[in-house]
Design a protein around this motif. Structure first.
Motif, PDB file in Angstrom:
ATOM      1  N   GLU A  57     -23.627  26.246 -33.558  1.00 35.49           N
ATOM      2  CA  GLU A  57     -24.199  26.695 -34.834  1.00 35.49           C
ATOM      3  C   GLU A  57     -24.529  28.182 -34.839  1.00 35.49           C
ATOM      4  O   GLU A  57     -25.083  28.689 -35.820  1.00 35.49           O
ATOM      5  CB  GLU A  57     -25.476  25.895 -35.134  1.00 35.49           C
ATOM      6  N   ASP A  58     -24.225  28.879 -33.746  1.00 35.72           N
ATOM      7  CA  ASP A  58     -24.513  30.309 -33.623  1.00 35.72           C
ATOM      8  C   ASP A  58     -26.006  30.597 -33.806  1.00 35.72           C
ATOM      9  O   ASP A  58     -26.407  31.482 -34.560  1.00 35.72           O
ATOM     10  CB  ASP A  58     -23.696  31.127 -34.632  1.00 35.72           C
ATOM     11  N   LEU A  59     -26.821  29.848 -33.078  1.00 35.13           N
ATOM     12  CA  LEU A  59     -28.274  30.018 -33.100  1.00 35.13           C
ATOM     13  C   LEU A  59     -28.756  30.532 -31.746  1.00 35.13           C
ATOM     14  O   LEU A  59     -28.184  30.190 -30.716  1.00 35.13           O
ATOM     15  CB  LEU A  59     -28.970  28.682 -33.380  1.00 35.13           C
ATOM     16  N   PRO A  60     -29.824  31.323 -31.713  1.00 34.36           N
ATOM     17  CA  PRO A  60     -30.423  31.664 -30.426  1.00 34.36           C
ATOM     18  C   PRO A  60     -31.152  30.454 -29.848  1.00 34.36           C
ATOM     19  O   PRO A  60     -31.686  29.627 -30.593  1.00 34.36           O
ATOM     20  CB  PRO A  60     -31.400  32.798 -30.769  1.00 34.36           C
ATOM     21  N   ALA A  61     -31.158  30.370 -28.535  1.00 37.75           N
ATOM     22  CA  ALA A  61     -31.804  29.233 -27.885  1.00 37.75           C
ATOM     23  C   ALA A  61     -32.367  29.650 -26.542  1.00 37.75           C
ATOM     24  O   ALA A  61     -31.769  30.454 -25.824  1.00 37.75           O
ATOM     25  CB  ALA A  61     -30.826  28.077 -27.707  1.00 37.75           C
ATOM     26  N   LEU A  62     -33.516  29.070 -26.201  1.00 36.55           N
ATOM     27  CA  LEU A  62     -34.143  29.252 -24.896  1.00 36.55           C
ATOM     28  C   LEU A  62     -34.055  27.919 -24.165  1.00 36.55           C
ATOM     29  O   LEU A  62     -34.606  26.915 -24.625  1.00 36.55           O
ATOM     30  CB  LEU A  62     -35.596  29.682 -25.055  1.00 36.55           C
ATOM     31  N   LEU A  63     -33.359  27.907 -23.029  1.00 36.28           N
ATOM     32  CA  LEU A  63     -33.148  26.685 -22.260  1.00 36.28           C
ATOM     33  C   LEU A  63     -34.068  26.673 -21.055  1.00 36.28           C
ATOM     34  O   LEU A  63     -33.893  27.462 -20.122  1.00 36.28           O
ATOM     35  CB  LEU A  63     -31.692  26.589 -21.793  1.00 36.28           C
ATOM     36  N   GLY A  64     -35.051  25.774 -21.059  1.00 32.78           N
ATOM     37  CA  GLY A  64     -35.956  25.640 -19.930  1.00 32.78           C
ATOM     38  C   GLY A  64     -35.443  24.593 -18.961  1.00 32.78           C
ATOM     39  O   GLY A  64     -35.270  23.423 -19.336  1.00 32.78           O
TER      40      GLY A  64
ATOM     41  N   ARG B 136     -27.031  35.243 -26.667  1.00 36.06           N
ATOM     42  CA  ARG B 136     -28.037  34.658 -27.566  1.00 36.06           C
ATOM     43  C   ARG B 136     -28.661  33.386 -27.010  1.00 36.06           C
ATOM     44  O   ARG B 136     -29.572  32.839 -27.618  1.00 36.06           O
ATOM     45  CB  ARG B 136     -27.394  34.364 -28.927  1.00 36.06           C
ATOM     46  N   ILE B 137     -28.178  32.926 -25.869  1.00 40.01           N
ATOM     47  CA  ILE B 137     -28.731  31.732 -25.235  1.00 40.01           C
ATOM     48  C   ILE B 137     -29.271  32.130 -23.876  1.00 40.01           C
ATOM     49  O   ILE B 137     -28.525  32.615 -23.023  1.00 40.01           O
ATOM     50  CB  ILE B 137     -27.668  30.627 -25.139  1.00 40.01           C
ATOM     51  N   TRP B 138     -30.594  31.979 -23.698  1.00 36.31           N
ATOM     52  CA  TRP B 138     -31.281  32.435 -22.490  1.00 36.31           C
ATOM     53  C   TRP B 138     -31.717  31.242 -21.661  1.00 36.31           C
ATOM     54  O   TRP B 138     -32.020  30.174 -22.202  1.00 36.31           O
ATOM     55  CB  TRP B 138     -32.512  33.274 -22.857  1.00 36.31           C
ATOM     56  N   GLY B 139     -31.768  31.430 -20.345  1.00 34.03           N
ATOM     57  CA  GLY B 139     -32.197  30.379 -19.441  1.00 34.03           C
ATOM     58  C   GLY B 139     -33.474  30.753 -18.713  1.00 34.03           C
ATOM     59  O   GLY B 139     -33.653  31.905 -18.310  1.00 34.03           O
TER      60      GLY B 139
END
Length: 223
Positions: A103-110, A168-171
């Motif tokens: 969806e081309d969204l930013p996301a924070l993956l914990g 845009r996707i961070w871990g």
């Protein structure tokens, strides 16, 4: 890296939280996706809602056990609620990567668990959720058909990862995590990787100290 090694985040916490939306403007929205044994009332969900109270609306749905139904629910919420940021923990981060990249969204993956089949195979049988569910049903069952469903999804989980969304996707990875060790796999696809001195499921204090500053920075950068 630790957040202390990323000066912009550490030195601008107040600025970023004050910049989430002046009074009178629409609130930002965060969609939080919990881990496999949890619910929308788990400690990380409640801590995020508390930390962003008055600044961002944090949606914390209960996710179905079956991955296809979970993704259907998440995508429906994205279509209706238009969240600005996804945050996931463990299995919720697994889902967040799939939806955010598509969806081309930013996301924070914990502590993303990208191999849920490995997690489930040793846990076949009846279980109870570790936090209350809205429907009152605390029982669920892990069986081979459920594992096969996750296996099918794992095989295509990075299908929408591309150069346009890799920043845009961070871990965020806990150094005491004994369940998920997927930072190397994450870094094959995405650029921003951080550490915190915690375990697989963050405490409320760890959410405030580590998750929230990164989420604030993502708002500033991408929203």
């Amino acid at each position: 890296m630790y957040l202390r090694d990323y000066p912009y985040i550490c030195n601008h916490n107040r600025k970023t939280i004050d910049g989430l939306g002046p009074e009178g403007e629409a609130e930002m929205k965060i969609l939080f996706l919990h881990g496999f044994f949890a619910s929308g009332q788990c400690i990380p969900a409640l801590a995020l809602r508390d930390a962003f109270a008055g600044r961002a609306h944090v949606l914390t749905p209960d996710l179905p056990t079956h991955p296809a139904k979970a993704l259907e629910l998440i995508r429906g919420l994205v279509a209706r609620e238009h969240p600005d940021l996804l945050i996931g923990n463990s299995c919720g981060a697994f889902f967040a990567q799939i939806v955010a990249s598509g969806e081309d969204l930013p996301a924070l993956l914990g502590n993303p668990h990208f191999r849920m089949t490995e997690f489930l195979k040793s846990r076949i049988g009846a279980h109870q959720y570790k936090s209350p569910r809205q429907d009152g049903n605390q029982q669920f069952f892990i069986d081979e058909p459920l594992i096969r469903e996750f296996a099918e999804l794992e095989a295509v989980q990075f299908a929408h990862c591309n150069p346009a969304n890799k920043d845009r996707i961070w871990g965020l990875f806990g150094e005491g995590d004994t369940l998920a060790h997927f930072e190397p796999l994450f870094k094959q696809h995405y650029s921003h990787s951080f550490h915190f001195p915690g375990n697989h499921t963050p405490t409320a204090d760890e959410v405030r100290r580590w998750y929230v500053p990164l989420a604030q920075q993502m708002f500033v950068r991408y929203v």
